[in-house]
Design a protein around this motif. Structure first.
Motif, short mmCIF file in Angstrom:
data_model
loop_
_atom_site.label_atom_id
_atom_site.label_comp_id
_atom_site.label_asym_id
_atom_site.label_seq_id
_atom_site.Cartn_x
_atom_site.Cartn_y
_atom_site.Cartn_z
N ARG A 1 1.04 -1.17 0.03
CA ARG A 1 0.01 -0.07 0.07
C ARG A 1 0.81 1.33 0.11
O ARG A 1 0.57 2.16 -0.70
CB ARG A 1 -0.84 -0.09 1.14
N ALA B 1 2.33 1.75 -3.66
CA ALA B 1 1.17 2.06 -4.32
C ALA B 1 1.06 3.81 -4.17
O ALA B 1 0.72 4.50 -5.19
CB ALA B 1 0.05 1.47 -4.10
N ASP B 2 0.92 4.03 -2.92
CA ASP B 2 0.89 5.39 -2.70
C ASP B 2 1.82 6.26 -3.09
O ASP B 2 1.65 7.44 -3.68
CB ASP B 2 0.58 5.89 -1.16
N LYS C 1 1.46 6.49 -6.86
CA LYS C 1 0.51 7.32 -7.12
C LYS C 1 0.81 8.92 -7.09
O LYS C 1 0.62 9.69 -8.09
CB LYS C 1 -0.75 7.18 -6.49
N GLU C 2 1.54 9.28 -6.11
CA GLU C 2 1.83 10.46 -5.97
C GLU C 2 2.86 10.98 -7.00
O GLU C 2 2.83 12.17 -7.48
CB GLU C 2 2.62 10.70 -4.57
N ILE D 1 3.06 9.99 -10.09
CA ILE D 1 2.37 10.20 -11.21
C ILE D 1 1.70 11.40 -11.22
O ILE D 1 1.69 11.99 -12.21
CB ILE D 1 1.37 8.96 -11.28
N GLU D 2 1.11 11.78 -10.19
CA GLU D 2 0.43 13.14 -10.09
C GLU D 2 1.43 14.13 -10.52
O GLU D 2 0.78 15.39 -11.16
CB GLU D 2 -0.56 13.22 -8.74
N ARG E 1 -2.46 11.18 -18.20
CA ARG E 1 -3.03 10.01 -17.47
C ARG E 1 -4.46 9.71 -17.78
O ARG E 1 -4.90 8.44 -17.43
CB ARG E 1 -3.41 10.73 -15.95
N TRP F 1 -9.14 6.02 -10.34
CA TRP F 1 -8.35 6.05 -8.72
C TRP F 1 -6.87 5.65 -9.26
O TRP F 1 -5.88 6.17 -8.20
CB TRP F 1 -9.06 4.87 -7.93
N MET F 2 -6.60 4.70 -9.99
CA MET F 2 -5.21 4.38 -10.04
C MET F 2 -4.35 5.38 -10.67
O MET F 2 -3.46 5.60 -10.25
CB MET F 2 -5.21 3.03 -10.85
N PHE F 3 -4.94 6.20 -11.45
CA PHE F 3 -4.05 7.28 -12.24
C PHE F 3 -4.51 8.66 -11.59
O PHE F 3 -4.28 9.68 -12.19
CB PHE F 3 -4.43 7.16 -13.78
N SER F 4 -5.27 8.76 -10.54
CA SER F 4 -5.47 10.18 -9.79
C SER F 4 -6.16 11.16 -10.96
O SER F 4 -6.00 12.21 -10.92
CB SER F 4 -4.11 10.73 -9.46
#
Length: 208
Positions: free
Chosen positions: A42, A45-46, A49-50, A52-53, A61, A81-84
């Motif tokens: 987790r 993944a966080d 994700k950050e 990628i943002e 995205r 959710w995966m790609f924010s």
């Protein structure tokens, strides 16, 4: 062993034999290990994700989310959710694509004909000469996407030659130095002097 510990163990392991107690301990250890693995995944993944943002643009995205829905057959909600991105962003369709292509054609034409023009001159030409009322932010975004930015030439470093060592006088009157000096008296009057000095013995030859 205290009585509290005894009753606690009896409530937990009462009616179990040694093999069942060992199996229960193994399950508890496995559960603890799985919880740790889940927490680590987790966290990864966080972090991803950050990243990628911050690095990937929303338009890119959105394309990645649409590709995941088409090829991986995941739900739209999970892909967003995966790609924010929001579901509105996922379903967004550009309405001014034709004008964007027109702006791109004008920018390419101007930069090709006027190679020393940057964004400012191109935008002023489109606004004042051609009469287009496009927003400068929109034009600049397309300008950046086309990678038309002028290359900033680095300043050339001057190669300084090694200075020659100062000549050291060997005799009197071999070399003189002269310079002007100025000062102010206590009553406010200023004066200026010309001093001539012998470089060998530092003697003042002329001061007037």
């Amino acid at each position: 062993m205290s009585s509290a510990t005894f009753y606690k163990w009896r409530a937990k392991f009462g009616g179990m034999d040694a093999s069942m107690m060992a199996r229960l301990k193994e399950l508890e250890d496995e559960n603890r290990r799985l919880k740790k693995m889940y927490a680590e995944e987790r966290l990864k993944a966080d972090i991803l994700k950050e990243a990628i943002e911050k690095v990937v643009k929303p338009s890119r995205r959105r394309e990645m989310a649409q590709k995941a829905v088409m090829e991986k057959h995941v739900s739209i909600r999970l892909a967003c959710w995966m790609f924010s991105i929001s579901e509105n962003c996922y379903r967004y369709q550009a309405k001014l694509r034709g004008e964007n292509d027109q702006i791109a054609d004008w920018l390419i034409t101007l930069t090709h004909n006027q190679r020393n023009w940057g964004f400012g001159l191109c935008f002023l030409h489109l606004r004042n000469v051609k009469g287009f009322r496009w927003n400068h932010k929109r034009v600049y975004r397309i300008y950046r996407e086309l990678e038309l930015n002028l290359r900033i030439k680095p300043k050339k470093r001057l190669i300084r030659e090694k200075p020659e060592p100062l000549a050291v006088p060997e005799t009197i009157n071999d070399s003189w130095s002269m310079d002007f000096m100025h000062d102010q008296l206590s009553d406010g009057r200023r004066y200026r002097l010309l001093n001539v000095i012998d470089d060998f013995n530092r003697k003042v030859l002329v001061s007037k």
